[in-house]
Write a protein that holds these residues in place. Structure first.
Motif, PDB file in Angstrom:
ATOM      1  N   LYS A 190       0.836  -1.196   0.000  1.00 22.47           N
ATOM      2  CA  LYS A 190       0.000   0.000   0.000  1.00 22.47           C
ATOM      3  C   LYS A 190       0.877   1.254   0.000  1.00 22.47           C
ATOM      4  O   LYS A 190       1.862   1.344   0.726  1.00 22.47           O
ATOM      5  CB  LYS A 190      -0.920   0.014   1.221  1.00 22.47           C
ATOM      6  N   LYS A 223      -9.002   7.502  -0.533  1.00 27.92           N
ATOM      7  CA  LYS A 223      -9.036   7.172  -1.959  1.00 27.92           C
ATOM      8  C   LYS A 223      -7.645   7.119  -2.589  1.00 27.92           C
ATOM      9  O   LYS A 223      -7.484   6.597  -3.694  1.00 27.92           O
ATOM     10  CB  LYS A 223      -9.878   8.200  -2.722  1.00 27.92           C
ATOM     11  N   LEU A 226      -3.241   3.249  -2.498  1.00 26.52           N
ATOM     12  CA  LEU A 226      -3.320   2.236  -3.551  1.00 26.52           C
ATOM     13  C   LEU A 226      -2.036   1.422  -3.590  1.00 26.52           C
ATOM     14  O   LEU A 226      -0.988   1.860  -3.118  1.00 26.52           O
ATOM     15  CB  LEU A 226      -3.497   2.898  -4.926  1.00 26.52           C
ATOM     16  N   GLU A 230      -2.644  -1.408  -8.478  1.00 30.27           N
ATOM     17  CA  GLU A 230      -3.886  -0.657  -8.625  1.00 30.27           C
ATOM     18  C   GLU A 230      -3.659   0.650  -9.372  1.00 30.27           C
ATOM     19  O   GLU A 230      -4.516   1.065 -10.166  1.00 30.27           O
ATOM     20  CB  GLU A 230      -4.488  -0.390  -7.245  1.00 30.27           C
ATOM     21  N   LYS A 234      -5.536   1.530 -12.939  1.00 19.31           N
ATOM     22  CA  LYS A 234      -6.320   2.738 -13.165  1.00 19.31           C
ATOM     23  C   LYS A 234      -5.919   3.409 -14.490  1.00 19.31           C
ATOM     24  O   LYS A 234      -6.773   3.871 -15.250  1.00 19.31           O
ATOM     25  CB  LYS A 234      -6.151   3.719 -11.998  1.00 19.31           C
TER      26      LYS A 234
END
Length: 313
Positions: A190, A223, A226, A230, A234
């Motif tokens: 993350k 938000k 990520l 990810e 996107k």
């Protein structure tokens, strides 16, 4: 309640110009240090003059003139230093220490924000050697601030979007790759990605807030947390494109770093290592030493990673 008067040091820099904008937009009397060493840098001068047109007050000063720093600091309640990270290399660490000395002498500053704005250096004592000096230098400055009993807020903004979002965190470029992308490890750590204007907004929000006094403000809007996978997904969705993905093992990444001769480039790779292989922006819980910005200031409409990526279409 009256707004604190803010002095921005390094106001023409990457984060500094955004701090000036945020300070003005939030209604603070805003002062910008205009260093005598500006010389013939026309771009910086024009930017400073534009700040003046927007309502900021330019205050002349020099790091080679202690009294000029003292005189500048006397005029305000808060000092936000945004000197570039480059300034921490070699003897330039003295610049911020000189500023600390001026603030200590004046004794009227109710909050000092010194130039960090990325990874929390207090958690990076284990850093790889190539980039360690930046973290060490920042901790030297922290110690000077705390020894002088100067009220402070440290800002941990994690990953600035301009450096790691638009290029999908590929070194050597600031724009998206065309068809092939490197993924660090399994790509599942993350990471916190931040819009630079939002960093400035949260920073200025914090300076009159008792909840952030003598604490670290961590920027972790939900938000924008990520993984590398990810982030790439996107971009693929936005562009209707599928990239060739090459996973780089920890061993191979560290070996490739050894071949890099440029020390600045190598320090950048160290950041990638700690961010994507160790997950340094999210591998700990915030304790009593800090607060999370988006929880303190839910009214801020921050820029999502999706919105940031659309700029590159």
């Amino acid at each position: 309640m009256s707004k604190s008067k803010i002095l921005v040091v390094g106001g023409t820099g990457y984060i500094g110009k955004r701090i000036v904008k945020a300070s003005l937009s939030q209604g603070h009397p805003t002062y910008v240090l205009m260093r005598r060493e500006i010389g013939f840098d026309i771009d910086k001068l024009q930017m400073l003059l534009s700040f003046k047109e927007q309502g900021a007050r330019l205050v002349e000063g020099s790091f080679s003139d202690h009294q000029s720093l003292v005189d500048a600091v006397k005029q305000v309640d808060v000092v936000i230093c945004t000197l570039s990270g480059v300034q921490f290399r070699s003897h330039n660490i003295l610049l911020q220490l000189k500023l600390v000395d001026a603030i200590k002498e004046v004794g009227n500053i109710k909050r000092f924000v010194h130039s960090e704005f990325r990874t929390d250096p207090s958690r990076m004592g284990h850093s790889l050697e190539y980039g360690k000096e930046t973290f060490v230098d920042k901790m030297v400055i922290r110690k000077a601030i705390e020894d002088a009993k100067i009220p402070y807020t440290y800002i941990s903004a994690n990953c600035l979007g301009g450096y790691v979002v638009g290029n999908l965190s590929q070194p050597g470029s600031l724009v998206p790759p065309r068809n092939r992308v490197s993924i660090y490890g399994d790509g599942n750590q993350k990471v916190v990605f931040m819009d630079e204007d939002d960093v400035a907004t949260y920073t200025v929000k914090s300076i009159d807030d008792s909840r952030t006094l003598n604490k670290t403000l961590y920027l972790r809007p939900h938000k924008n947390i990520l993984t590398h996978n990810e982030l790439i997904e996107k971009w693929e969705k936005l562009t209707n494109q599928t990239f060739e993905k090459v996973h780089i093992s920890t061993k191979d990444f560290l070996a490739s770093m050894e071949e890099v001769g440029d020390q600045v480039a190598k320090a950048g790779l160290v950041r990638i290592y700690h961010i994507y292989y160790e997950g340094c922006s999210m591998n700990f819980k915030i304790g009593k030493e800090g607060e999370e910005a988006s929880e303190l200031y839910p009214e801020v409409r921050y820029t999502s990673v999706d919105e940031y990526l659309r700029r590159y279409l």
